[in-house]
Design a protein around this motif. Structure first.
Motif, PDB file in Angstrom:
ATOM      1  N   THR A  48      32.020  42.812  67.015  1.00 39.83           N
ATOM      2  CA  THR A  48      32.363  43.525  66.331  1.00 39.83           C
ATOM      3  C   THR A  48      31.674  44.545  66.149  1.00 39.83           C
ATOM      4  OG1 THR A  48      33.155  41.595  65.874  1.00 39.83           O
ATOM      5  CG2 THR A  48      33.442  42.962  64.269  1.00 39.83           C
ATOM      6  N   ILE A  51      32.516  47.948  68.132  1.00 39.86           N
ATOM      7  CA  ILE A  51      33.362  48.213  67.767  1.00 39.86           C
ATOM      8  C   ILE A  51      34.506  48.708  66.580  1.00 39.86           C
ATOM      9  CG2 ILE A  51      36.357  47.137  67.512  1.00 39.86           C
ATOM     10  CD1 ILE A  51      35.824  45.198  69.711  1.00 39.86           C
ATOM     11  N   ASN A  80      43.648  49.604  67.725  1.00 42.08           N
ATOM     12  CA  ASN A  80      42.079  49.766  66.645  1.00 42.08           C
ATOM     13  C   ASN A  80      42.301  48.526  65.973  1.00 42.08           C
ATOM     14  OD1 ASN A  80      40.695  52.126  67.677  1.00 42.08           O
ATOM     15  ND2 ASN A  80      41.446  53.117  65.882  1.00 42.08           N
ATOM     16  N   LEU A  83      42.146  44.762  68.282  1.00 37.48           N
ATOM     17  CA  LEU A  83      41.115  44.938  68.650  1.00 37.48           C
ATOM     18  C   LEU A  83      39.863  44.590  68.056  1.00 37.48           C
ATOM     19  CD1 LEU A  83      39.685  48.287  70.878  1.00 37.48           C
ATOM     20  CD2 LEU A  83      39.279  45.975  71.427  1.00 37.48           C
ATOM     21  N   SER A  87      38.792  40.338  67.491  1.00 39.20           N
ATOM     22  CA  SER A  87      36.867  40.347  67.932  1.00 39.20           C
ATOM     23  C   SER A  87      36.615  39.782  66.582  1.00 39.20           C
ATOM     24  CB  SER A  87      36.328  41.635  67.728  1.00 39.20           C
ATOM     25  OG  SER A  87      34.659  41.310  67.540  1.00 39.20           O
ATOM     26  N   LEU A 284      37.917  46.812  75.149  1.00 41.23           N
ATOM     27  CA  LEU A 284      37.387  47.853  74.025  1.00 41.23           C
ATOM     28  C   LEU A 284      37.066  49.311  75.633  1.00 41.23           C
ATOM     29  CD1 LEU A 284      35.640  49.363  71.824  1.00 41.23           C
ATOM     30  CD2 LEU A 284      33.765  47.564  73.117  1.00 41.23           C
ATOM     31  N   LYS A 287      39.198  52.067  75.910  1.00 47.87           N
ATOM     32  CA  LYS A 287      39.436  52.585  74.742  1.00 47.87           C
ATOM     33  C   LYS A 287      38.123  53.595  74.897  1.00 47.87           C
ATOM     34  CE  LYS A 287      39.676  52.573  70.062  1.00 47.87           C
ATOM     35  NZ  LYS A 287      41.003  53.229  69.968  1.00 47.87           N
TER      36      LYS A 287
END
Length: 347
Positions: A48, A51, A80, A83, A87, A284, A287
């Protein structure tokens, strides 16, 4: 990542099946399950941080500057947000599951059969459902262009199925919540039948959607090599890995169900949800690789543009005047470099 479609059935099918032996071997297996959950909790929290750090301090400022938009706009994109939701769900799931398994472990050590706390099980069910919904929506956002181009006749049906999936997945949390709230006036057999129907529907949704994703990714990778349509190829490659891990996670769940809520069942279910973190890593990586690809292509285009402009300047004005105009040429090329990357790929 999925699989509350089957996941919430886990605690319903196996209520009161705490009959595995409390011998040393069973205690050791249960301890491994508890420890693995704490390890995954640490990894998930670290993920996390990665990210948020990547999006807030690296990607968003660069995209905002290139597109002349607010940084906040680049931070709070659908991709985003999904994600972070996935997470964050895992950040809660692993420690709560470790605590739930620890209750059983402490009972085993003193020879007492203890059930997992219903409140903790309800939280686990909600976290699993949330992470699965995030996975499905993320996969759809990333792959919908491929689905539309490769299976145009199925596109509308798949989109409708995707829109219905969050509601169906989250509805499966209701039995766990009811049990945690100790609501006694609801007929348990009726609730079980209704829950089993929801499980069947969600299992169908998962199989259809993940098979669709898997198909479009494989078709794309067979049609294009890594040097062509690089953006969609990145999505297809890591998306394929995520789909495979999702199916493996499903298999781990099915095997864990055969062992009930005993030590081996706890360990196998922990393996099942641990694969969620790997699937999140694939999400992730899509991205990050798209961001790096964009920067690489912008840099290559800028260099090519500078060389071309320099060559033209030399021809038009001679070598002596070129050095005076080079900074202006460089600035003009850099301002236009962001337009090359495909606008069909969500950031």
């Amino acid at each position: 990542m999925v699989l509350l479609s089957l996941g919430s059935l886990y605690f319903l099918m196996n209520e009161g099946t705490m009959g595995e032996s409390t011998d040393t071997n069973g205690i050791s297996i249960q301890q491994v399950a508890v420890t693995l959950n704490w390890v995954m909790a640490s990894i998930s929290i670290l993920g996390t941080v990665v990210i948020i750090g990547f999006v807030v301090f690296l990607e968003a400022p660069i995209l905002a500057k290139a597109r002349n938009e607010l940084v906040q706009t680049m931070i709070f994109t659908p991709v985003n947000v999904l994600l972070v939701i996935v997470s964050a769900s895992l950040n809660v799931l692993y420690p709560v599951q470790a605590l739930s398994y620890s209750v059983v472990l402490e009972g085993m050590k003193v020879g007492v059969s203890r059930e997992r706390p219903p409140v903790l099980e309800a939280i686990i069910a909600i976290c699993v459902a949330t992470s699965e919904v995030g996975y499905i929506l993320y996969s759809w956002i990333r792959s919908r262009s491929l689905v539309k181009s490769q299976f145009p006749k199925c596109y509308q049906f798949a989109r409708s199925l995707m829109r219905a999936s969050p509601v169906m997945y989250l509805l499966q949390c209701i039995p766990a919540v009811i049990k945690a709230c100790e609501i006694s006036f609801i007929n348990s057999s009726t609730l079980t039948v209704a829950h089993n129907i929801m499980i069947g529907i969600c299992a169908m949704i998962f199989l259809v959607m993940d098979t669709l994703f898997l198909s479009v990714f494989i078709i794309h990778l067979r049609k294009w090599n890594m040097t062509e349509q690089k953006d969609f190829t990145i999505i297809a490659f890591f998306g394929l890995m995520g789909c495979v891990l999702a199916f493996v996670s499903t298999g781990a769940f099915l095997v864990s169900s055969a062992y009930g809520q005993g030590p081996m069942g706890s360990l196998l279910y922990t393996v099942c949800v641990s694969l969620f973190e790997l699937i999140g890593s694939c999400m992730l990586l899509i991205k990050v690789r798209l961001f790096l690809l964009r920067e690489e292509e912008n840099r290559d285009q800028s260099i090519a543009g500078i060389k071309k402009a320099a060559s033209m300047a030399k021809l038009d004005m001679g070598t002596q005047d070129y050095h005076a105009t080079h900074p202006t040429v460089n600035r003009l090329v850099m301002e236009k470099s962001d337009s090359h990357f495909s606008s069909d790929v969500p950031r």
